[in-house]
Design a protein around this motif. Structure first.
Motif, PDB file in Angstrom:
ATOM      1  N   GLN A 171       0.534  -1.646  -0.336  1.00  0.00           N
ATOM      2  CA  GLN A 171      -0.235   0.013  -0.040  1.00  0.00           C
ATOM      3  C   GLN A 171       1.374   1.251  -0.138  1.00  0.00           C
ATOM      4  OE1 GLN A 171      -3.411  -0.024   2.759  1.00  0.00           O
ATOM      5  NE2 GLN A 171      -2.693  -1.530   3.947  1.00  0.00           N
ATOM      6  N   PRO A 172       1.584   1.515  -1.165  1.00  0.00           N
ATOM      7  CA  PRO A 172       2.059   2.726  -1.086  1.00  0.00           C
ATOM      8  C   PRO A 172       1.434   4.134  -0.782  1.00  0.00           C
ATOM      9  CG  PRO A 172       1.723   1.215  -3.517  1.00  0.00           C
ATOM     10  CD  PRO A 172       1.029   1.311  -2.130  1.00  0.00           C
ATOM     11  N   ASP A 173       0.269   4.050  -1.687  1.00  0.00           N
ATOM     12  CA  ASP A 173      -0.535   5.376  -1.222  1.00  0.00           C
ATOM     13  C   ASP A 173      -0.633   5.440   0.411  1.00  0.00           C
ATOM     14  OD1 ASP A 173      -0.287   6.025  -4.000  1.00  0.00           O
ATOM     15  OD2 ASP A 173      -2.070   4.691  -4.399  1.00  0.00           O
ATOM     16  N   VAL A 174      -0.813   4.653   1.172  1.00  0.00           N
ATOM     17  CA  VAL A 174      -0.450   5.018   2.318  1.00  0.00           C
ATOM     18  C   VAL A 174      -0.174   4.429   3.420  1.00  0.00           C
ATOM     19  CG1 VAL A 174      -2.711   4.299   4.446  1.00  0.00           C
ATOM     20  CG2 VAL A 174      -3.642   3.753   1.763  1.00  0.00           C
ATOM     21  N   PHE A 175       1.147   3.780   3.410  1.00  0.00           N
ATOM     22  CA  PHE A 175       2.263   3.985   4.167  1.00  0.00           C
ATOM     23  C   PHE A 175       3.757   4.007   2.728  1.00  0.00           C
ATOM     24  CE2 PHE A 175      -0.862   1.077   5.616  1.00  0.00           C
ATOM     25  CZ  PHE A 175      -1.164   1.561   6.556  1.00  0.00           C
ATOM     26  N   GLY A 176       3.519   4.665   2.488  1.00  0.00           N
ATOM     27  CA  GLY A 176       4.859   5.356   1.354  1.00  0.00           C
ATOM     28  C   GLY A 176       5.482   5.616   2.794  1.00  0.00           C
ATOM     29  N   SER A 177       5.690   6.429   3.591  1.00  0.00           N
ATOM     30  CA  SER A 177       6.856   7.155   4.378  1.00  0.00           C
ATOM     31  C   SER A 177       6.593   6.211   5.390  1.00  0.00           C
ATOM     32  CB  SER A 177       6.624   8.533   3.754  1.00  0.00           C
ATOM     33  OG  SER A 177       5.958   8.637   3.941  1.00  0.00           O
ATOM     34  N   ILE A 178       7.504   6.947   6.649  1.00  0.00           N
ATOM     35  CA  ILE A 178       6.970   6.732   7.851  1.00  0.00           C
ATOM     36  C   ILE A 178       6.093   8.203   8.409  1.00  0.00           C
ATOM     37  CG2 ILE A 178       8.294   6.991  10.360  1.00  0.00           C
ATOM     38  CD1 ILE A 178      10.709   5.465   8.872  1.00  0.00           C
ATOM     39  N   PRO A 179       6.326   9.234   7.638  1.00  0.00           N
ATOM     40  CA  PRO A 179       4.835  10.179   8.391  1.00  0.00           C
ATOM     41  C   PRO A 179       3.774   9.706   8.241  1.00  0.00           C
ATOM     42  CG  PRO A 179       7.407  11.270   7.400  1.00  0.00           C
ATOM     43  CD  PRO A 179       7.286   9.501   7.035  1.00  0.00           C
ATOM     44  N   GLN A 180       3.266   9.391   6.657  1.00  0.00           N
ATOM     45  CA  GLN A 180       2.504   9.005   6.414  1.00  0.00           C
ATOM     46  C   GLN A 180       2.062   7.400   7.708  1.00  0.00           C
ATOM     47  OE1 GLN A 180       2.783   7.937   2.066  1.00  0.00           O
ATOM     48  NE2 GLN A 180       0.651   9.250   1.973  1.00  0.00           N
ATOM     49  N   SER A 181       2.861   7.076   7.846  1.00  0.00           N
ATOM     50  CA  SER A 181       2.560   5.734   8.809  1.00  0.00           C
ATOM     51  C   SER A 181       2.184   6.092  10.140  1.00  0.00           C
ATOM     52  CB  SER A 181       3.662   4.923   9.221  1.00  0.00           C
ATOM     53  OG  SER A 181       3.852   4.416   7.184  1.00  0.00           O
ATOM     54  N   ILE A 182       2.433   7.669  10.438  1.00  0.00           N
ATOM     55  CA  ILE A 182       2.474   8.528  11.977  1.00  0.00           C
ATOM     56  C   ILE A 182       0.891   7.825  12.691  1.00  0.00           C
ATOM     57  CG2 ILE A 182       2.405  10.171  13.667  1.00  0.00           C
ATOM     58  CD1 ILE A 182       5.855   9.625  12.519  1.00  0.00           C
ATOM     59  N   TRP A 183      -0.214   8.290  11.085  1.00  0.00           N
ATOM     60  CA  TRP A 183      -1.764   8.497  11.589  1.00  0.00           C
ATOM     61  C   TRP A 183      -2.195   7.929  11.649  1.00  0.00           C
ATOM     62  CZ3 TRP A 183      -4.808  11.008  12.826  1.00  0.00           C
ATOM     63  CH2 TRP A 183      -6.434  11.512  12.756  1.00  0.00           C
ATOM     64  N   TRP A 184      -2.085   6.274  10.874  1.00  0.00           N
ATOM     65  CA  TRP A 184      -2.158   4.876  12.124  1.00  0.00           C
ATOM     66  C   TRP A 184      -1.317   4.731  13.000  1.00  0.00           C
ATOM     67  CZ3 TRP A 184       0.893   0.904  13.159  1.00  0.00           C
ATOM     68  CH2 TRP A 184       0.003  -0.463  12.673  1.00  0.00           C
ATOM     69  N   ALA A 185      -0.097   4.810  13.395  1.00  0.00           N
ATOM     70  CA  ALA A 185       0.311   4.541  14.281  1.00  0.00           C
ATOM     71  C   ALA A 185      -0.752   5.480  15.982  1.00  0.00           C
ATOM     72  CB  ALA A 185       1.496   4.352  14.638  1.00  0.00           C
ATOM     73  N   ILE A 186      -0.769   6.216  15.038  1.00  0.00           N
ATOM     74  CA  ILE A 186      -1.802   6.929  16.444  1.00  0.00           C
ATOM     75  C   ILE A 186      -2.943   7.117  16.800  1.00  0.00           C
ATOM     76  CG2 ILE A 186      -2.631   9.416  16.502  1.00  0.00           C
ATOM     77  CD1 ILE A 186      -0.360  10.332  15.251  1.00  0.00           C
ATOM     78  N   VAL A 187      -4.175   6.146  15.361  1.00  0.00           N
ATOM     79  CA  VAL A 187      -5.049   6.154  16.135  1.00  0.00           C
ATOM     80  C   VAL A 187      -4.805   4.501  16.370  1.00  0.00           C
ATOM     81  CG1 VAL A 187      -6.223   7.424  13.976  1.00  0.00           C
ATOM     82  CG2 VAL A 187      -5.155   5.065  13.080  1.00  0.00           C
ATOM     83  N   THR A 188      -3.990   3.578  15.685  1.00  0.00           N
ATOM     84  CA  THR A 188      -4.223   2.118  16.736  1.00  0.00           C
ATOM     85  C   THR A 188      -3.641   2.108  17.934  1.00  0.00           C
ATOM     86  OG1 THR A 188      -3.003   1.785  14.532  1.00  0.00           O
ATOM     87  CG2 THR A 188      -3.429  -0.166  15.921  1.00  0.00           C
ATOM     88  N   LEU A 189      -2.776   2.798  18.705  1.00  0.00           N
ATOM     89  CA  LEU A 189      -2.647   2.888  19.607  1.00  0.00           C
ATOM     90  C   LEU A 189      -3.463   3.408  20.840  1.00  0.00           C
ATOM     91  CD1 LEU A 189       1.898   3.392  19.670  1.00  0.00           C
ATOM     92  CD2 LEU A 189       0.309   1.794  20.314  1.00  0.00           C
ATOM     93  N   THR A 190      -4.236   4.620  20.244  1.00  0.00           N
ATOM     94  CA  THR A 190      -5.239   5.118  21.045  1.00  0.00           C
ATOM     95  C   THR A 190      -6.391   4.031  20.776  1.00  0.00           C
ATOM     96  OG1 THR A 190      -5.555   6.559  18.874  1.00  0.00           O
ATOM     97  CG2 THR A 190      -4.213   7.535  20.977  1.00  0.00           C
ATOM     98  N   THR A 191      -5.848   3.372  19.834  1.00  0.00           N
ATOM     99  CA  THR A 191      -7.478   1.915  19.614  1.00  0.00           C
ATOM    100  C   THR A 191      -8.671   2.806  19.235  1.00  0.00           C
ATOM    101  OG1 THR A 191      -8.314   2.494  22.530  1.00  0.00           O
ATOM    102  CG2 THR A 191      -6.592   0.518  22.085  1.00  0.00           C
ATOM    103  N   VAL A 192      -8.671   3.980  18.697  1.00  0.00           N
ATOM    104  CA  VAL A 192      -9.544   4.342  18.121  1.00  0.00           C
ATOM    105  C   VAL A 192      -8.996   3.537  16.616  1.00  0.00           C
ATOM    106  CG1 VAL A 192      -9.988   6.569  16.418  1.00  0.00           C
ATOM    107  CG2 VAL A 192      -8.780   7.000  18.930  1.00  0.00           C
ATOM    108  N   GLY A 193      -8.864   3.429  15.898  1.00  0.00           N
ATOM    109  CA  GLY A 193      -9.310   2.699  14.896  1.00  0.00           C
ATOM    110  C   GLY A 193     -10.310   3.318  13.909  1.00  0.00           C
ATOM    111  N   TYR A 194      -9.757   4.525  13.017  1.00  0.00           N
ATOM    112  CA  TYR A 194     -11.020   4.722  11.969  1.00  0.00           C
ATOM    113  C   TYR A 194     -10.833   3.712  11.095  1.00  0.00           C
ATOM    114  CZ  TYR A 194     -10.612   8.979  14.234  1.00  0.00           C
ATOM    115  OH  TYR A 194      -9.881  10.317  14.982  1.00  0.00           O
TER     116      TYR A 194
END
Length: 258
Positions: A171-194
């Motif tokens: 998924q290069p459009d979603v996880f193409g860089s570490i800055p992009q992946s930080i958003w996923w990490a935030i919503v996952t670690l906070t158990t929000v999971g959009y």
């Protein structure tokens, strides 16, 4: 005479006057709630011109009322300068700034200032003691919270790096860089999971499972710390005092000239 009148005015504004009782406080409560309701209704797009005019007039009236009330509070304060620069004094001042929205009624940024009127409900509701207790609890565990924030930041970064490694090719459009992946990490670690970013590879899903388990623990840590500090404030103070005393005992004593 003037000092007595100022003191009674202050008591009246706080709902503690022997004659007026809680009537001024109830009226201020009502004005704040009406102001919040007006702000909410004004965002409805299909309002008629008459309704918008009526809401505008009501907003002007309430704004003038809050400005007059703030002026009276400043005048009746025992120490005016101290009140103006106190926490609640600043909140009271910010609550009258929405008058600026009368000049630019469509400004979304200025509308945010209405939030401070809602905050005044805490002040007028005599919740100062409860808020002070909560602030004292946070202050007593500030070192623990700093460690928690540092640990959470490290885990957040490692989670972003990990999911980037597993998902960047799929998924290069979603996880193409570490800055992009930080958003996923935030919503996952906070158990929000959009759900706007989710792993599709086997490695990414296994990695996410571990991150979710870690996230549950991370969310629970500050809640436990704050709860313990609120329930046992004296224990936190005694422990800090004992640690400070032990630290002083380990320090070399200065020997004066003999």
């Amino acid at each position: 005479m003037q000092k007595t009148f100022r003191a009674r005015t202050q008591l009246a504004l706080n709902g503690a006057d022997s004659f007026l009782g809680r009537l001024p406080l109830i009226l201020l409560y009502g004005a704040i709630l009406i102001s919040i309701t007006v702000l909410t209704i004004q965002t409805v797009p299909d309002l008629s011109p008459k309704a918008r005019t009526a809401l505008f007039v009501l907003n002007v009236t309430l704004s003038i009322l809050f400005a007059v009330e703030y002026g009276i509070r400043v005048w009746s304060a025992e120490n005016r300068l101290r009140y103006v620069f106190s926490f609640w004094g600043i909140i009271d001042f910010l609550s009258i700034l929405p008058m600026v929205t009368l000049l630019w009624p469509d400004s979304a940024v200025l509308r945010i200032l209405h939030i401070f009127r809602a905050l005044r409900l805490l002040h007028l509701g005599r919740m100062n003691k409860a808020i002070d207790k909560f602030a004292h609890a946070l202050l007593s565990i500030r070192e623990d919270l700093i460690v928690f924030v540092a640990l959470s930041s490290i885990v957040l970064f490692l989670a972003a790096v990990g999911i980037y490694h597993f998902e960047r090719s799929a998924q290069p459009d979603v996880f193409g860089s570490i800055p992009q992946s930080i958003w996923w990490a935030i919503v996952t670690l906070t158990t929000v999971g959009y759900g706007d970013a989710a792993p599709i590879t086997l490695g990414g899903r296994v990695f996410t499972s571990f991150i979710l388990l870690i996230g549950l623990g991370i969310v629970a840590i500050p809640a436990g710390l704050i709860t313990a500090a609120l329930l046992n404030p004296s224990d936190r103070t005694d422990n800090k005092t004992n640690r400070a005393a032990q630290h002083d005992e380990t320090q070399p004593k200065y020997q004066g000239d003999t």
